[in-house]
Design an enzyme around this catalytic site. Structure first.
Site, short mmCIF file in Angstrom:
data_model
loop_
_atom_site.label_atom_id
_atom_site.label_comp_id
_atom_site.label_asym_id
_atom_site.label_seq_id
_atom_site.Cartn_x
_atom_site.Cartn_y
_atom_site.Cartn_z
CG ASP A 28 -6.18 8.09 4.21
OD1 ASP A 28 -6.04 7.71 5.38
OD2 ASP A 28 -6.48 9.26 3.90
CG HIS A 45 -5.52 -0.79 11.14
ND1 HIS A 45 -5.25 0.18 10.20
CD2 HIS A 45 -5.47 -0.17 12.36
CE1 HIS A 45 -5.04 1.34 10.81
NE2 HIS A 45 -5.17 1.15 12.12
CG LEU A 139 2.93 -7.31 -8.66
CD1 LEU A 139 2.64 -6.13 -9.58
CD2 LEU A 139 1.71 -7.62 -7.79
#
Length: 251
Positions: A28, A45, A139
């Site tokens: 956020d 962004h 991962l």
């Protein structure tokens, strides 16, 4: 639901610090970061994508097994079309430019969320990224894209109901385990730690079923400023918690 951790006061111990197996992050603050720097939202962004790269790399270095990133909410469709187009273009750029490196590093990509209604090329990119990394054993990068927690639950209930109507599932055999097998996250453990950046203290319709016993850490930094030190601060805060899973404290 947790507290806002002060990053500078939480150094990560290099030995003896419990590392969460699964970390979920609500990324956020891109827009607020851009506004604070006098830049257009798209620049926030773009900088956020750089934070994604740092975070994925650091998660692997710390031995985290699953990293789930909330990248695009099903509620984000209400944003201006120009911003949605920018977000989709960044996803295209990230997959096309980073997939080879992620694959080489053993990262397995899993995308959760509703796929109906996505642009065809985005759908194909997502499916290709999953297929090309399906056999990797490093991962697990679980990307929540066009995702909403309530929507996930509704879709899971619908799938269970359809199986019951078709006689493929006996209602008497229905259980939490069976239900979890119909969630988007089937086969992946629940998060041990949820991090939300920008100082907001809510979960915003994210992983509503899976966060039942997750530890929450809310950090005051916006996502573009989230770095290795901030990640380690959240892990250190997680390590300081006493996880009881509904039981009694024995200290």
């Amino acid at each position: 639901m947790g507290k806002v951790a002060q990053i500078e006061s939480l150094p990560l111990a290099e030995s003896g610090c419990e590392i969460p197996a699964h970390v979920a992050i609500i990324m956020d603050g891109n827009g607020r970061w851009a506004a604070g720097h006098g830049l257009p939202r798209i620049e926030g962004h773009r900088r956020g994508v750089e934070s994604v790269r740092r975070t994925v790399r650091h998660a692997g270095e710390r031995g985290i097994r699953v990293l789930t990133l909330f990248t695009f909410s099903s509620e984000n469709w209400s944003r201006p079309k120009s911003e949605i187009d920018d977000l989709f273009n960044l996803l295209r750029f990230f997959i096309r430019n980073d997939l080879a490196q992620l694959k080489a590093n053993g990262v397995r990509i899993k995308v959760i969320g509703r796929r109906e209604g996505l642009p065809r090329d985005i759908f194909d990119l997502v499916r290709s990224a999953e297929a090309e990394t399906a056999h990797n054993d490093g991962l697990i990068l679980q990307v929540a894209f066009n995702y909403g927690g309530r929507d996930e639950l509704v879709r899971a209930v619908r799938r269970v109901g359809e199986k019951m109507l078709a006689g493929e599932l006996d209602p008497a055999d229905f259980s939490e385990k069976v239900f979890e097998e119909h969630l988007d996250t089937a086969g992946v453990s629940d998060p041990d730690l949820l991090i939300r950046t920008s100082g907001e203290a809510r979960i915003s319709n994210f992983l509503l079923w899976q966060l039942a016993y997750t530890e929450f850490v809310f950090l005051p930094v916006c996502w573009p400023d989230f770095d290795e030190a901030a990640f380690d601060a959240a892990i250190a805060e997680f390590h300081s918690r006493e996880r009881r899973f509904g039981g009694l404290f024995h200290g």
